[in-house]
Design a protein around this motif. Structure first.
Motif, mmCIF file in Angstrom:
data_model
loop_
_atom_site.group_PDB
_atom_site.id
_atom_site.type_symbol
_atom_site.label_atom_id
_atom_site.label_comp_id
_atom_site.label_asym_id
_atom_site.label_seq_id
_atom_site.Cartn_x
_atom_site.Cartn_y
_atom_site.Cartn_z
ATOM 1 N N TYR A 180 1.796 38.241 68.421
ATOM 2 C CA TYR A 180 2.073 37.358 67.284
ATOM 3 C C TYR A 180 3.497 37.632 66.818
ATOM 4 O O TYR A 180 3.902 38.794 66.649
ATOM 5 C CB TYR A 180 1.108 37.605 66.123
ATOM 6 N N ASN A 181 4.281 36.570 66.611
ATOM 7 C CA ASN A 181 5.628 36.694 66.046
ATOM 8 C C ASN A 181 5.789 35.654 64.939
ATOM 9 O O ASN A 181 5.379 34.497 65.105
ATOM 10 C CB ASN A 181 6.688 36.465 67.121
ATOM 11 N N GLY A 182 6.360 36.069 63.821
ATOM 12 C CA GLY A 182 6.519 35.168 62.689
ATOM 13 C C GLY A 182 7.922 35.183 62.115
ATOM 14 O O GLY A 182 8.612 36.209 62.143
ATOM 15 N N SER A 183 8.352 34.031 61.629
ATOM 16 C CA SER A 183 9.623 33.900 60.921
ATOM 17 C C SER A 183 9.349 33.106 59.648
ATOM 18 O O SER A 183 8.814 31.997 59.711
ATOM 19 C CB SER A 183 10.660 33.181 61.794
ATOM 20 N N HIS A 184 9.719 33.681 58.501
ATOM 21 C CA HIS A 184 9.336 33.099 57.216
ATOM 22 C C HIS A 184 10.587 32.966 56.343
ATOM 23 O O HIS A 184 11.081 33.949 55.797
ATOM 24 C CB HIS A 184 8.290 33.987 56.530
ATOM 25 N N GLN A 185 11.092 31.747 56.247
ATOM 26 C CA GLN A 185 12.311 31.474 55.496
ATOM 27 C C GLN A 185 12.026 31.549 54.000
ATOM 28 O O GLN A 185 11.123 30.898 53.490
ATOM 29 C CB GLN A 185 12.842 30.085 55.845
ATOM 30 N N ILE A 186 12.808 32.354 53.268
ATOM 31 C CA ILE A 186 12.581 32.489 51.828
ATOM 32 C C ILE A 186 13.776 32.004 51.008
ATOM 33 O O ILE A 186 13.658 31.809 49.801
ATOM 34 C CB ILE A 186 12.236 33.950 51.449
ATOM 35 N N SER A 187 14.933 31.824 51.664
ATOM 36 C CA SER A 187 16.100 31.239 51.004
ATOM 37 C C SER A 187 17.028 30.722 52.103
ATOM 38 O O SER A 187 16.724 30.841 53.290
ATOM 39 C CB SER A 187 16.831 32.270 50.127
ATOM 40 N N ASN A 188 18.155 30.164 51.704
ATOM 41 C CA ASN A 188 19.087 29.645 52.711
ATOM 42 C C ASN A 188 19.648 30.735 53.606
ATOM 43 O O ASN A 188 20.014 30.485 54.758
ATOM 44 C CB ASN A 188 20.235 28.904 52.027
ATOM 45 N N LYS A 189 19.715 31.956 53.094
ATOM 46 C CA LYS A 189 20.306 33.061 53.840
ATOM 47 C C LYS A 189 19.289 34.087 54.342
ATOM 48 O O LYS A 189 19.529 34.741 55.362
ATOM 49 C CB LYS A 189 21.345 33.777 52.968
ATOM 50 N N PHE A 190 18.159 34.248 53.648
ATOM 51 C CA PHE A 190 17.228 35.324 53.962
ATOM 52 C C PHE A 190 15.908 34.791 54.510
ATOM 53 O O PHE A 190 15.401 33.758 54.066
ATOM 54 C CB PHE A 190 16.945 36.182 52.723
#
Length: 221
Positions: free
Chosen positions: A32-42
């Motif tokens: 399992y691999n996840g990417s979770h955008q929380i702001s424009n940079k982070f």
């Protein structure tokens, strides 16, 4: 024609890996691999791997990873993270299972040549287990080629350098296919050849799911 040729290259590579398997049993990694955008940079990077000596039996290693990623620009980013590993004691160690903690730092660079995507990752790792500390440097180059709106192929190579032992530690070479199930979910099936510095080789099937969410807006899976 280019898409067909690239697919044939991937399938030929996988066939060669399978024919040269030195192990009696073929291992598998469930990923399992996840990417979770929380702001424009982070964004947050999450990962969980269940790695087996054999398909569905005799687990070799569990690894969980959490990292904070900073977007420098559209092509570059940097990640700082933590990994926890629990490894079968029979795999290179004596005694019971080994609990290991790692701190890692990534520098990521991506670019394209026509439709062919390139991704470079340079990773420094500090490993802590059994009162010992290890320092590793890893470099991965990955290629990705879209076959259509849903399917893509990939090929990668990653080399490990060990600053505490012999310079060369191991090399991972893999290839496979990815399927875009939705804007959020992708599925992956591939094959990986692991070559270690003592001359051993390990062959692993990889079955994975990748989830990408954007917490700046409500994401639906």
């Amino acid at each position: 024609m280019k898409k067909v040729l690239f697919t044939l290259i991937i399938l030929f590579s996988l066939n060669n890996f399978a024919q040269n398997t030195p192990e009696k049993e073929l291992g598998v990694w469930y990923m399992y691999n996840g990417s979770h955008q929380i702001s424009n940079k982070f964004s947050l990077k999450t990962m969980a791997h269940f790695r087996f000596f054999e398909i569905g039996d005799d687990m070799q290693q569990f690894i969980g990873r959490l990292g904070a990623n900073y977007k420098i620009n559209n092509n570059m980013s940097a990640t700082l993270g933590y990994s926890y590993l629990n490894t079968d004691g029979t795999f290179g160690f004596d005694g019971g299972n080994i609990n290991e903690h790692r701190i890692y730092e990534d520098f990521n660079l991506k670019h394209k040549i026509n439709a062919l995507g390139f991704a470079h990752r340079l990773r420094a790792e500090q490993r802590f287990f059994n009162s010992e500390t290890g320092h590793f440097l890893r470099y991965q180059i990955a290629l990705n080629y879209p076959l259509d709106n849903k399917w893509s192929t990939y090929l990668y190579n990653e080399t490990f350098l060990d600053f505490n032992g012999e310079a060369f530690n191991q090399n991972w070479l893999g290839a496979g296919l990815k399927y875009k199930l939705s804007k959020v979910v992708k599925l992956q099936a591939g094959y990986q050849r692991i070559s270690v510095n003592n001359g051993g080789d390990f062959n692993r099937i990889q079955l994975g799911i990748a989830i990408s969410t954007d917490h700046r807006k409500k994401a639906k899976i």
